[in-house]
Scaffold this motif. Structure first.
Motif, PDB file in Angstrom:
ATOM      1  N   GLU A  44       0.815  -1.219   0.000  1.00  0.00           N
ATOM      2  CA  GLU A  44       0.000   0.000   0.000  1.00  0.00           C
ATOM      3  C   GLU A  44       0.841   1.259   0.000  1.00  0.00           C
ATOM      4  OE1 GLU A  44      -2.676  -0.121   3.274  1.00  0.00           O
ATOM      5  OE2 GLU A  44      -3.951  -1.640   2.368  1.00  0.00           O
ATOM      6  N   TRP A  47       1.378   2.447  -3.664  1.00  0.00           N
ATOM      7  CA  TRP A  47       0.236   2.793  -4.498  1.00  0.00           C
ATOM      8  C   TRP A  47       0.196   4.250  -4.945  1.00  0.00           C
ATOM      9  CZ3 TRP A  47      -4.318  -0.086  -1.664  1.00  0.00           C
ATOM     10  CH2 TRP A  47      -4.166  -1.459  -1.823  1.00  0.00           C
ATOM     11  N   LYS A  51       0.312   5.470  -8.873  1.00  0.00           N
ATOM     12  CA  LYS A  51      -0.801   6.259  -9.402  1.00  0.00           C
ATOM     13  C   LYS A  51      -0.290   7.532 -10.092  1.00  0.00           C
ATOM     14  CE  LYS A  51      -5.044   8.560  -7.987  1.00  0.00           C
ATOM     15  NZ  LYS A  51      -5.889   8.953  -6.867  1.00  0.00           N
ATOM     16  N   CYS A 101      -3.597  -0.143 -15.950  1.00  0.00           N
ATOM     17  CA  CYS A 101      -3.109   0.685 -14.843  1.00  0.00           C
ATOM     18  C   CYS A 101      -1.610   0.542 -14.635  1.00  0.00           C
ATOM     19  CB  CYS A 101      -3.851   0.339 -13.556  1.00  0.00           C
ATOM     20  SG  CYS A 101      -3.778  -1.397 -13.117  1.00  0.00           S
ATOM     21  N   CYS A 119      -8.032  -6.883 -11.235  1.00  0.00           N
ATOM     22  CA  CYS A 119      -8.535  -5.603 -11.732  1.00  0.00           C
ATOM     23  C   CYS A 119      -8.729  -5.621 -13.252  1.00  0.00           C
ATOM     24  CB  CYS A 119      -7.615  -4.454 -11.323  1.00  0.00           C
ATOM     25  SG  CYS A 119      -6.008  -4.460 -12.124  1.00  0.00           S
ATOM     26  N   ILE A 131     -16.493  -5.451  -4.616  1.00  0.00           N
ATOM     27  CA  ILE A 131     -15.525  -4.369  -4.776  1.00  0.00           C
ATOM     28  C   ILE A 131     -14.160  -5.009  -4.951  1.00  0.00           C
ATOM     29  CG2 ILE A 131     -14.426  -2.375  -3.710  1.00  0.00           C
ATOM     30  CD1 ILE A 131     -17.056  -1.906  -2.219  1.00  0.00           C
ATOM     31  N   GLN A 133     -10.038  -4.601  -5.662  1.00  0.00           N
ATOM     32  CA  GLN A 133      -8.899  -3.688  -5.593  1.00  0.00           C
ATOM     33  C   GLN A 133      -7.630  -4.496  -5.799  1.00  0.00           C
ATOM     34  OE1 GLN A 133      -8.676  -1.206  -2.126  1.00  0.00           O
ATOM     35  NE2 GLN A 133      -7.408   0.254  -3.206  1.00  0.00           N
ATOM     36  N   CYS A 134      -6.829  -4.046  -6.716  1.00  0.00           N
ATOM     37  CA  CYS A 134      -5.581  -4.722  -7.063  1.00  0.00           C
ATOM     38  C   CYS A 134      -4.593  -4.619  -5.903  1.00  0.00           C
ATOM     39  CB  CYS A 134      -5.001  -4.068  -8.306  1.00  0.00           C
ATOM     40  SG  CYS A 134      -3.375  -4.626  -8.776  1.00  0.00           S
ATOM     41  N   THR A 135      -3.875  -5.698  -5.634  1.00  0.00           N
ATOM     42  CA  THR A 135      -2.864  -5.649  -4.579  1.00  0.00           C
ATOM     43  C   THR A 135      -1.572  -5.016  -5.062  1.00  0.00           C
ATOM     44  OG1 THR A 135      -2.139  -7.880  -5.143  1.00  0.00           O
ATOM     45  CG2 THR A 135      -3.782  -7.663  -3.397  1.00  0.00           C
ATOM     46  N   GLY A 138      -3.391  -0.875  -6.380  1.00  0.00           N
ATOM     47  CA  GLY A 138      -4.572  -0.262  -5.786  1.00  0.00           C
ATOM     48  C   GLY A 138      -5.669   0.066  -6.778  1.00  0.00           C
ATOM     49  N   CYS A 139      -5.528  -0.376  -8.000  1.00  0.00           N
ATOM     50  CA  CYS A 139      -6.507  -0.114  -9.051  1.00  0.00           C
ATOM     51  C   CYS A 139      -7.818  -0.811  -8.725  1.00  0.00           C
ATOM     52  CB  CYS A 139      -5.944  -0.620 -10.376  1.00  0.00           C
ATOM     53  SG  CYS A 139      -7.110  -0.622 -11.735  1.00  0.00           S
ATOM     54  N   ARG A 140      -8.924  -0.185  -9.094  1.00  0.00           N
ATOM     55  CA  ARG A 140     -10.247  -0.783  -8.840  1.00  0.00           C
ATOM     56  C   ARG A 140     -10.908  -1.275 -10.115  1.00  0.00           C
ATOM     57  NH1 ARG A 140     -12.567   0.276  -3.673  1.00  0.00           N
ATOM     58  NH2 ARG A 140     -11.140   1.526  -2.465  1.00  0.00           N
TER      59      ARG A 140
END
Length: 147
Positions: A44, A47, A51, A101, A119, A131, A133-135, A138-140
């Protein structure tokens, strides 16, 4: 991170179009690097950096391929200096990868199942209300068929 700008660095004509925005991305990147990561999982903490890298690469890609606001020289300079991820942009040009991403999400060797990241699965194929979320980044959801 872009290479260090020295006095010998020659900026191509038209650099002024993207200079201010790239400086802003650089400022955001420095803030993301300086952010404390206590209380976060190891993945995390990366991320925000991924991004910002995606946004910066997407900005240069859009300016060159869609709006045609920068020249080939400025585009090549950005890739050479590290302002954009050339490998990621190369994938964006291929069908089915327009919204990708990060490159980690399509590497099959990094997953337990031997496939791509969750994702990349279209939202229509997932159970409703799920829901995702990529590990890695963090992409959704970055499947090209998603709106």
């Amino acid at each position: 991170m872009p290479k260090i700008v020295t006095k010998k660095t020659r900026f191509p004509e038209g650099w002024e179009v993207v200079k201010d925005t790239l400086d802003e991305f650089e400022r955001k990147m420095r803030e993301a690097l300086a952010d404390p990561h206590e209380g976060k999982r190891k993945v995390e903490s990366v991320w925000p950096i991924m991004k910002i890298n995606h946004q910066r690469s997407r900005y240069i890609y859009e300016k060159y391929y869609h709006t045609h606001e920068i020249t080939k020289e400025v585009y090549d300079f950005c890739l050479k200096q590290g302002y954009a991820d050339a490998s990621l942009i190369a994938k964006w040009k291929k069908t089915g990868y327009e919204k990708l991403c990060c490159l980690k999400c399509i590497q099959t060797r990094d997953s337990n199942t031997g496939g791509t990241c969750i994702c990349r699965v279209p939202k229509s194929k997932l159970e409703s209300g799920t829901i995702v979320q990529c590990t890695n980044c963090g992409c959704r959801g970055c499947a090209s068929c998603d709106v």
